[in-house]
Design a protein around this motif. Structure first.
Motif, mmCIF file in Angstrom:
data_model
loop_
_atom_site.group_PDB
_atom_site.id
_atom_site.type_symbol
_atom_site.label_atom_id
_atom_site.label_comp_id
_atom_site.label_asym_id
_atom_site.label_seq_id
_atom_site.Cartn_x
_atom_site.Cartn_y
_atom_site.Cartn_z
ATOM 1 N N CYS A 86 28.551 43.628 42.252
ATOM 2 C CA CYS A 86 28.806 44.531 41.130
ATOM 3 C C CYS A 86 29.001 45.939 41.672
ATOM 4 O O CYS A 86 28.836 46.190 42.862
ATOM 5 C CB CYS A 86 27.663 44.484 40.108
ATOM 6 N N THR A 130 23.137 42.855 34.526
ATOM 7 C CA THR A 130 24.554 42.516 34.542
ATOM 8 C C THR A 130 24.823 41.130 33.986
ATOM 9 O O THR A 130 23.923 40.310 33.830
ATOM 10 C CB THR A 130 25.127 42.596 35.971
ATOM 11 N N ASP A 171 33.743 48.302 35.378
ATOM 12 C CA ASP A 171 32.499 49.032 35.126
ATOM 13 C C ASP A 171 32.742 50.538 35.166
ATOM 14 O O ASP A 171 32.029 51.301 35.829
ATOM 15 C CB ASP A 171 31.424 48.647 36.144
ATOM 16 N N LEU A 197 20.372 42.141 39.285
ATOM 17 C CA LEU A 197 21.590 41.553 38.723
ATOM 18 C C LEU A 197 21.340 40.803 37.425
ATOM 19 O O LEU A 197 22.085 40.955 36.454
ATOM 20 C CB LEU A 197 22.244 40.626 39.747
ATOM 21 N N ARG A 215 33.190 39.075 39.502
ATOM 22 C CA ARG A 215 32.311 40.219 39.741
ATOM 23 C C ARG A 215 31.513 40.526 38.486
ATOM 24 O O ARG A 215 32.057 40.526 37.380
ATOM 25 C CB ARG A 215 33.127 41.444 40.145
ATOM 26 N N ARG A 216 30.242 40.770 38.643
ATOM 27 C CA ARG A 216 29.370 41.036 37.509
ATOM 28 C C ARG A 216 29.509 42.491 37.065
ATOM 29 O O ARG A 216 29.811 43.376 37.881
ATOM 30 C CB ARG A 216 27.912 40.723 37.871
ATOM 31 N N ILE A 217 29.264 42.738 35.770
ATOM 32 C CA ILE A 217 29.361 44.080 35.203
ATOM 33 C C ILE A 217 28.126 44.362 34.356
ATOM 34 O O ILE A 217 27.391 43.448 33.975
ATOM 35 C CB ILE A 217 30.642 44.258 34.363
ATOM 36 N N ASN A 218 27.923 45.619 34.037
ATOM 37 C CA ASN A 218 26.731 46.014 33.292
ATOM 38 C C ASN A 218 26.711 45.408 31.889
ATOM 39 O O ASN A 218 27.752 45.245 31.248
ATOM 40 C CB ASN A 218 26.671 47.538 33.186
#
Length: 486
Positions: free
Chosen positions: A4, A58, A142, A54, A66-69
């Protein structure tokens, strides 16, 4: 690629040639300037925190590796809303709630607007497509967004369209590639440390003001976009020891001026429609979600202030005085009231299309009450502290002078704190309560959502008046004058 966005990535993204002015000078690099560098690093710390937590902070959007908030998460259920809120509270705790325009604020507004995409489609399919694509871009990357959605105060007796030329941001030209805007908008809080800016109109517009009726998004380094910073409290801070809040969490406010800024059509969301400017926030869930986020943050900030109150009484030895315990108990109840209102707006939420949204009236009611609550809490801290917040060493440097150090350690005594610990704590309390930074926050919490008549108007508009007056009518209908007469 990391899992992230990280703090280092965010800091690097701010070295983009943006035009920021302070004290009559152009800032070469906001990440290194003494007016902004610590606040920039505090913003970066938010991203480092999410990278280290994470699961809490996220989620992985569909189709992305890809991880996001979680601020970008559109909750489909009450449980998802609570999960999202816990992430936002965790972020707020990093600044004790003093970063009012952290990245989750405008992200929350866009989440609410995205939920109401059908409203944009009724305005224009092309503008709706632009918003959908932009939301996808901003969320998947993000992006740290700020916004400017109100006009300079100027001459209140005149309509916005009648103000001096080039004062209020308006469309001055358009062609096949986009629109050109010129004029000013406020209040660009966190603009110095944001990646992009949403430009819109929260204040009502009327027929004939179509030139002012637009909404768009721009990168902070867009050509012609100028940021005029207010005084930096960070720059005026003596040290972290003396100013632990203002030296690190002064997110700054700014006037944003658009000097013939070109906006491509794929970044224009509202075009020459005065009612759609209103609908963008109020017919969608945009206004509800941005202010729901503000209450999430405030729940942390009020709890921090109540913690300060308790520690003040411990520092000066008054905790066990009955009148003081009563005041602390009252403050504790007020902090819990904020938490309860937050829980209430979530549990009493409802469906909006496929999404779970907070109870709008409960959210507006919380705004009205906390506008009065914040200055009341600040005043209570002043009363509890008395002269303790005034009789402090001039700065940390006094401890470096042997004779001054001896006197300070003799006079700054406490039953449960060393003299240096007491000074450190009371410096922090003063920064929150009495410093210029602290005063700005009192003003902010009282007016960030609008003057009292604005927030009370939202409460009036969303209250169940039929239910309330129906109770009155039921009572009045349960008896008759005729039944009393002989």
């Amino acid at each position: 690629m990391t899992a992230c966005k990280t703090g280092a990535e965010h800091i690097a993204s701010l070295r983009d040639g943006r035009t920021v002015y302070i004290d009559g000078e152009l800032v070469a690099d906001v990440t290194e300037h003494p007016a902004f560098r610590n606040a920039v690093r505090s913003a970066a710390a938010l991203y480092d925190f999410q990278a280290e937590n994470l699961e809490l902070m996220t989620f992985a959007p569909a189709g992305s590796d890809r991880r996001i908030n979680r601020a970008w998460q559109m909750p489909r259920s009450y449980d998802e809303m609570v999960e999202r809120r816990k992430a936002l509270q965790a972020w707020a705790r990093l600044s004790c709630g003093f970063m009012g325009r952290s990245p989750d604020h405008v992200a929350s507004s866009l989440v609410g607007q995205r939920m109401g995409i059908e409203i944009f489609r009724r305005h224009s399919p092309d503008r709706a497509k632009a918003l959908l694509n932009y939301f996808d871009h901003a969320s998947r990357n993000d992006v740290f967004l700020t916004y400017v959605i109100i006009n300079p105060q100027a001459e209140r007796t005149r309509d916005w369209g009648q103000q001096q030329e080039d004062l209020v941001a308006r469309i001055v030209d358009e062609d096949s590639s986009g629109i050109t805007i010129r004029g000013a908008k406020m209040l660009g809080t966190s603009a110095i440390m944001a990646n992009e800016i949403l430009v819109a109109n929260l204040q009502p517009l009327k027929a004939g003001e179509e030139d002012l009726a637009f909404s768009c998004a721009l990168p902070m380094n867009a050509g012609g976009l100028r940021v005029l910073s207010r005084k930096s409290y960070e720059a005026a801070a003596v040290s972290v020891f003396d100013n632990p809040l203002s030296s690190r969490f002064d997110e700054n406010d700014a006037l944003v001026y658009f000097s013939d800024v070109k906006v491509p059509w794929d970044r224009v969301f509202v075009h020459r429609d005065t009612d759609m400017c209103r609908a963008q926030f109020h017919d969608t869930q945009g206004h509800a979600f941005q202010n729901y986020q503000a209450q999430i943050r405030l729940s942390v900030k009020i709890k921090f202030l109540v913690g300060l109150a308790r520690r003040i009484t411990e520092a000066i030895g008054t905790t066990h005085i009955p009148a003081v315990r009563e005041q602390l108990g009252h403050l504790a109840a007020q902090s819990s009231m904020v938490d309860a209102m937050l829980s209430g707006m979530e549990a009493s939420g409802s469906r909006f299309a496929d999404w779970w949204v907070p109870n709008k009236h409960f959210m507006y009611a919380a705004q009205v009450l906390t506008q009065d609550l914040y200055p009341a809490v600040i005043n209570a801290l002043r009363e509890l502290a008395g002269g303790a917040l005034v009789m402090l060493p001039s700065s940390f440097r006094d401890f470096g002078h042997p004779e001054l150090d001896r006197i300070i350690r003799l006079t700054q005594r406490s039953a449960n704190m060393r003299p240096d610990e007491k000074v450190k704590f009371l410096k922090a309390a003063w920064d929150a309560v009495g410093s210029e930074f602290g005063s700005r926050h009192t003003q902010y919490e009282m007016f960030y959502a609008g003057a009292r008549f604005v927030t009370a108007g939202h409460s009036f508009r969303t209250f169940d008046w039929d239910g309330a007056t129906g109770l009155v009518e039921t009572l009045l209908g349960s008896y008759r004058l005729a039944d009393e007469l002989p």
